[in-house]
Design a protein around this motif. Sequence first.
Motif, PDB file in Angstrom:
ATOM      1  N   LEU A   1      -9.848   0.198  -8.319  1.00  0.00           N
ATOM      2  CA  LEU A   1      -8.014   0.271  -8.197  1.00  0.00           C
ATOM      3  C   LEU A   1      -7.860   1.200  -7.757  1.00  0.00           C
ATOM      4  N   GLY A   2      -7.954   2.589  -7.409  1.00  0.00           N
ATOM      5  CA  GLY A   2      -8.238   3.555  -6.039  1.00  0.00           C
ATOM      6  C   GLY A   2      -7.699   3.389  -5.243  1.00  0.00           C
ATOM      7  N   ARG A   3      -9.147   2.012  -4.934  1.00  0.00           N
ATOM      8  CA  ARG A   3      -8.853   1.430  -3.545  1.00  0.00           C
ATOM      9  C   ARG A   3      -8.163   0.734  -3.327  1.00  0.00           C
ATOM     10  N   LEU A   4      -8.005  -0.233  -4.333  1.00  0.00           N
ATOM     11  CA  LEU A   4      -6.875  -1.483  -3.801  1.00  0.00           C
ATOM     12  C   LEU A   4      -5.752  -0.652  -3.587  1.00  0.00           C
ATOM     13  N   GLN A   5      -5.143   0.057  -3.769  1.00  0.00           N
ATOM     14  CA  GLN A   5      -3.983   1.018  -3.805  1.00  0.00           C
ATOM     15  C   GLN A   5      -3.066   1.050  -2.556  1.00  0.00           C
ATOM     16  N   GLU A   6      -4.530   0.352  -1.501  1.00  0.00           N
ATOM     17  CA  GLU A   6      -3.974   0.502   0.067  1.00  0.00           C
ATOM     18  C   GLU A   6      -3.142  -1.435   0.195  1.00  0.00           C
ATOM     19  N   TYR A   7      -3.345  -2.220  -0.486  1.00  0.00           N
ATOM     20  CA  TYR A   7      -3.193  -3.593  -0.025  1.00  0.00           C
ATOM     21  C   TYR A   7      -2.003  -3.760  -1.512  1.00  0.00           C
ATOM     22  N   ALA A   8      -1.533  -2.719  -1.907  1.00  0.00           N
ATOM     23  CA  ALA A   8      -0.531  -3.498  -3.224  1.00  0.00           C
ATOM     24  C   ALA A   8       0.494  -4.572  -2.665  1.00  0.00           C
ATOM     25  N   ASP A   9       1.149  -4.459  -1.559  1.00  0.00           N
ATOM     26  CA  ASP A   9       1.537  -5.212  -1.115  1.00  0.00           C
ATOM     27  C   ASP A   9       0.722  -7.109  -0.979  1.00  0.00           C
ATOM     28  N   VAL A  10      -0.575  -6.585  -1.309  1.00  0.00           N
ATOM     29  CA  VAL A  10      -0.885  -8.469  -1.368  1.00  0.00           C
ATOM     30  C   VAL A  10      -0.488  -9.403  -2.719  1.00  0.00           C
ATOM     31  N   PRO A  11      -0.354 -10.208  -3.072  1.00  0.00           N
ATOM     32  CA  PRO A  11       0.543 -10.579  -4.032  1.00  0.00           C
ATOM     33  C   PRO A  11      -1.091 -10.531  -4.801  1.00  0.00           C
ATOM     34  N   GLU A  12      -2.028 -10.526  -4.820  1.00  0.00           N
ATOM     35  CA  GLU A  12      -3.450 -10.791  -5.681  1.00  0.00           C
ATOM     36  C   GLU A  12      -3.758  -9.849  -5.950  1.00  0.00           C
ATOM     37  N   VAL A  13      -3.645  -8.911  -5.299  1.00  0.00           N
ATOM     38  CA  VAL A  13      -4.166  -7.395  -5.856  1.00  0.00           C
ATOM     39  C   VAL A  13      -2.900  -6.627  -6.571  1.00  0.00           C
ATOM     40  N   ALA A  14      -1.364  -6.959  -6.525  1.00  0.00           N
ATOM     41  CA  ALA A  14      -0.291  -6.825  -6.697  1.00  0.00           C
ATOM     42  C   ALA A  14      -0.542  -6.836  -8.226  1.00  0.00           C
ATOM     43  N   ALA A  15      -1.084  -8.154  -8.879  1.00  0.00           N
ATOM     44  CA  ALA A  15      -1.104  -9.310 -10.001  1.00  0.00           C
ATOM     45  C   ALA A  15      -2.099  -8.031 -10.423  1.00  0.00           C
ATOM     46  N   LEU A  16      -3.617  -7.317  -9.905  1.00  0.00           N
ATOM     47  CA  LEU A  16      -4.023  -7.448 -10.626  1.00  0.00           C
ATOM     48  C   LEU A  16      -4.562  -5.580 -11.348  1.00  0.00           C
TER      49      LEU A  16
END
Length: 404
Positions: A382-397
């Motif tokens: 989850l920490g690694r995915l913070q970089e892509y927080a503006d991607v809808p699929e990532v934001a939802a997760l």
Amino acid sequence: MGSDIGANIRRLREQRGWSQARLAHEVCQAAQVSGEPVGRQEISRWETGKRTPREWLPFIAAALAVSVDALRADLPPAVGSLPTLADFLPEGDPLSPQPGNGRRIGTGQVDDLQQRVHGLRLADDVLAGGDLIRPALRELRSAVKLYREGSFSGDVGRQLLRQIGELAQIAGWIASDAGQHSEAERIYRLGISAARQAEDHTLAGNIAGSLAYQLSNTGRESEGLTLAQAALNDAGADAPPKARALYLDRVAWAHTRAGGTDHGQQAIRALGEAGQALSEDTPGKESPAWLYWVDAGELRVMESRVYTELHRPLRAVPLLRDVLGEYDATHTREMALYLSWLAVALADGGEPEEAAEVAERVITLSADVQSERTAERVRVVLGRLQEYADVPEVAALLEENQAA
């Protein structure tokens, strides 16, 4: 001068691959005394300089096949000395037999313990540390009590110590998975002592490598690397090929966790050496039963994890897909762990949508697993995915799993 004598005794003993218990026996044999008035604790006191051998010095020299002058000689300056496992033994002597006439222990009790140890190891394949920590510690305490309070022949004693070592390895692994790192370290150190007293250097290397793995993963990377290298060095070239492959895998991981370009290169070199060691294993060649899980697939797992940590997704992603495609889905914890590295590698490779999809599988699998390892990996993903927080699929997760 006393400290030099102790260091010389230790150096000469380790050159012969002897445990402290073995040297104690040989000293008593050289002195032609009965009852073994010199035991492992006394050898330890001599080696650490807490006591000076004095009248025992000629018999120590005879046991080690050197002159008394060689034991008294000044130590040469230390130049690039290799790490050893001796510094990782527990304080005191938790395996010291208690005086008295305990019940007689034979091979039957050792065989029973061996079966229970193997059963615990198989259970760890499908259950997490939180589920197994109580029975694992109960078995370990019972085995140590059996050794300390029982009476047995020398051969049965060595077999019992070997089983205590194997039990400590799996119990330490379980405690570490449950997040009880201090307890795991104490257990591992006990196991190293038991294996060394049993003169089973292959087993001692496995236990030490397990502790090194924990140290590398809990912020003690330098200690982890030192111990991983000591496990490899102490086992020597005569260790079974599968065991050497395992030791080298842990050296590779320790270098990876240490960080830096040079350590990365050392990690990749160790991976290559691990593959070469495994290729030397021949069908029918006897190896300890606890090495049953070490195969080419396990080496691919470590290789994929190393490349993930080194941020080389083009190497990591295909390896992880290959591993996961063949993996037993009933091993839920391992499946979650391997998927977590795939999620990170996909994020590193610029594939945030697929990384989020894989991360969701990691979280789902981890929900019912009482493992600190999987919980920590969820936090890392989850920490690694913070970089892509503006991607809808990532934001939802991320929104759904804010608490984690």
